[in-house]
Design a protein around this motif. Structure first.
Motif, PDB file in Angstrom:
ATOM      1  N   GLY A  25       0.813  -1.204   0.000  1.00 27.51           N
ATOM      2  CA  GLY A  25       0.000   0.000   0.000  1.00 27.51           C
ATOM      3  C   GLY A  25       0.849   1.258   0.000  1.00 27.51           C
ATOM      4  N   ALA A  26       0.229   2.352  -0.424  1.00 30.35           N
ATOM      5  CA  ALA A  26       0.908   3.651  -0.444  1.00 30.35           C
ATOM      6  C   ALA A  26      -0.126   4.741  -0.210  1.00 30.35           C
ATOM      7  CB  ALA A  26       1.617   3.877  -1.783  1.00 30.35           C
ATOM      8  N   ALA A  27       0.276   5.763   0.524  1.00 23.78           N
ATOM      9  CA  ALA A  27      -0.591   6.912   0.787  1.00 23.78           C
ATOM     10  C   ALA A  27       0.224   8.178   0.566  1.00 23.78           C
ATOM     11  CB  ALA A  27      -1.133   6.862   2.208  1.00 23.78           C
ATOM     12  N   THR A 229      -1.228   8.735  11.033  1.00 30.45           N
ATOM     13  CA  THR A 229      -2.124   8.616   9.889  1.00 30.45           C
ATOM     14  C   THR A 229      -1.628   9.554   8.791  1.00 30.45           C
ATOM     15  OG1 THR A 229      -3.560  10.392  10.665  1.00 30.45           O
ATOM     16  CG2 THR A 229      -4.077   8.146  11.408  1.00 30.45           C
ATOM     17  N   LEU A 230      -2.123   9.356   7.588  1.00 32.89           N
ATOM     18  CA  LEU A 230      -1.757  10.261   6.501  1.00 32.89           C
ATOM     19  C   LEU A 230      -2.143  11.696   6.856  1.00 32.89           C
ATOM     20  CD1 LEU A 230      -0.700  10.840   3.652  1.00 32.89           C
ATOM     21  CD2 LEU A 230      -2.977  10.252   2.782  1.00 32.89           C
ATOM     22  N   GLY A 291       9.568   2.811   4.933  1.00 28.17           N
ATOM     23  CA  GLY A 291       9.104   3.277   3.631  1.00 28.17           C
ATOM     24  C   GLY A 291       8.363   4.591   3.688  1.00 28.17           C
ATOM     25  N   THR A 292       8.552   5.328   4.770  1.00 28.45           N
ATOM     26  CA  THR A 292       7.839   6.586   4.968  1.00 28.45           C
ATOM     27  C   THR A 292       8.735   7.781   4.617  1.00 28.45           C
ATOM     28  OG1 THR A 292       8.523   6.646   7.290  1.00 28.45           O
ATOM     29  CG2 THR A 292       6.409   5.610   6.770  1.00 28.45           C
ATOM     30  N   GLY A 293       8.121   8.954   4.452  1.00 24.09           N
ATOM     31  CA  GLY A 293       8.902  10.156   4.180  1.00 24.09           C
ATOM     32  C   GLY A 293       8.047  11.404   4.218  1.00 24.09           C
ATOM     33  N   LEU A 294       8.673  12.519   4.531  1.00 24.23           N
ATOM     34  CA  LEU A 294       8.045  13.837   4.571  1.00 24.23           C
ATOM     35  C   LEU A 294       9.018  14.835   3.975  1.00 24.23           C
ATOM     36  CD1 LEU A 294       6.264  15.517   7.599  1.00 24.23           C
ATOM     37  CD2 LEU A 294       8.206  16.641   6.511  1.00 24.23           C
ATOM     38  N   LEU A 306       4.768  10.828   1.835  1.00 22.17           N
ATOM     39  CA  LEU A 306       4.589   9.544   1.164  1.00 22.17           C
ATOM     40  C   LEU A 306       4.790   8.437   2.193  1.00 22.17           C
ATOM     41  CD1 LEU A 306       4.171   7.767  -1.330  1.00 22.17           C
ATOM     42  CD2 LEU A 306       6.641   7.940  -1.764  1.00 22.17           C
ATOM     43  N   LEU A 307       3.746   7.666   2.432  1.00 16.63           N
ATOM     44  CA  LEU A 307       3.782   6.571   3.397  1.00 16.63           C
ATOM     45  C   LEU A 307       3.605   5.255   2.656  1.00 16.63           C
ATOM     46  CD1 LEU A 307       1.430   8.162   6.095  1.00 16.63           C
ATOM     47  CD2 LEU A 307       3.925   8.337   5.928  1.00 16.63           C
TER      48      LEU A 307
END
Length: 336
Positions: A25-27, A229-230, A291-294, A306-307
């Protein structure tokens, strides 16, 4: 008006969640300087042992986004309150650190720890040392090799120490710190995106931190353990872009270069960085192992989150998460 998430960005994410070895998954969330937002959520909360849908309000393991969104922010907040100074030596706040040992670690400053310039190594297998109480006690007395101060050497260990400073300063553990909406330490596992089939814990991880050392320290430490959360993480990005994340002086420091490629909380735009090559020189960002980023780009008036769960079901899939991050950043900025 052109959408904040172009069709080509959406296509990149759709291809990623369908790729062999890609995240289930990706958000993606994007916000501009006027406060306009757009989000896209694709794929599944998990593929194994059985597929499960991915609700828009799912919780994600933020991994090293804990460093800027919790630890660095709280250190800067404490400086605003006059409880510490960024150039305080570590020994002032942890007087028992390396007791009776001849080490320069006690003289290294909070600023050096924040910018990864204190000379500490990147990582150690703390989770093999014993229970949380044993690890916490031994960590402060371990004879850590300390190199020359100044060069940037990314260090989880330095942020574990900053977490201990914050706990001593506030008089309670990190897991009792008050968090903004959309951030948590113990989310509902049923609403949390799966990470890895952990070989150490011998179970699929949902709702518990993926990072072994943070888990062994009770679930949260200065370097990892935060979930979001996103909407919650995008709120952090918006505060960084539009103001209000901290007071004006402290927030400016969080975004300004302090050493090559580093601010007090983030990585500054540089060749080959995760935000893509089209970012302005003022851009900053941070990533997490799961796999997260800001990223925040004041020059273009845009911030994005991007999560993904790129470690599901294993961290050894070989998926190019850095390539995806850069492609997302470049496609978001290509029309600006």
């Amino acid at each position: 008006m052109e959408p904040l998430i172009p069709a080509r960005t959406h296509a990149l994410l759709a291809a990623a969640v369908q790729a062999p070895g890609g995240p289930s998954g990706a958000a993606l969330g994007v916000v501009d300087r006027a406060g306009q937002r757009q989000t896209a959520v694709l794929g599944l909360a998990q593929r194994e042992p059985q597929p499960e849908p991915l609700p828009d309000d799912s919780w994600w393991d933020l991994a090293s986004l804990t460093k800027p969104l919790l630890t660095a922010r709280e250190v800067l907040r404490a400086a605003e309150e006059g409880l510490l100074d960024l150039d305080d030596p570590l020994g002032r706040h942890l007087p028992d650190l390396a007791w009776m040992q001849d080490t320069p670690l006690r003289t290294r400053t909070l600023r050096q720890l924040l910018t990864h310039t204190a000379g500490l190594g990147p990582w150690a297998k703390l989770y093999t040392w014993g229970d949380a109480a044993t690890i916490r006690a031994r960590f402060l007395q371990e004879p850590w090799p300390v190199g020359e101060a100044g060069p940037v050497l990314y260090s989880d260990l330095g942020y574990v120490l900053l977490g201990r400073v914050l706990e001593r300063l506030r008089g309670h553990p990190l897991r009792e710190f008050v968090l903004d909406p959309g951030l948590a330490f113990t989310p509902d596992p049923a609403r949390t995106v799966a990470t890895e089939q952990c070989l150490w814990r011998e179970r699929l991880l949902r709702g518990e931190t993926h990072d072994e050392n943070a888990a062994a320290l009770g679930g949260v430490a200065g370097h990892a353990g935060l979930f979001g959360t996103l909407g919650g993480v995008l709120g952090q990005a918006e505060g960084l872009l539009r103001g209000g994340w901290l007071g004006r002086a402290a927030q400016a420091l969080a975004l300004q270069p302090q050493v090559p490629e580093r601010t007090l909380a983030f990585v500054h735009a540089c060749p080959g960085w995760s935000g893509g090559s089209l970012c302005s020189p003022q851009a900053v960002g941070h990533t997490g192992f799961t796999g997260t980023g800001l990223w925040v780009d004041p020059g273009h008036g845009l911030a994005w989150v991007l999560l993904t769960n790129r470690v599901h079901p294993t961290r050894h899939s070989g998926f190019d998460i850095q390539g995806l991050r850069r492609a997302v950043g470049n496609t978001l900025l290509s029309g600006r």
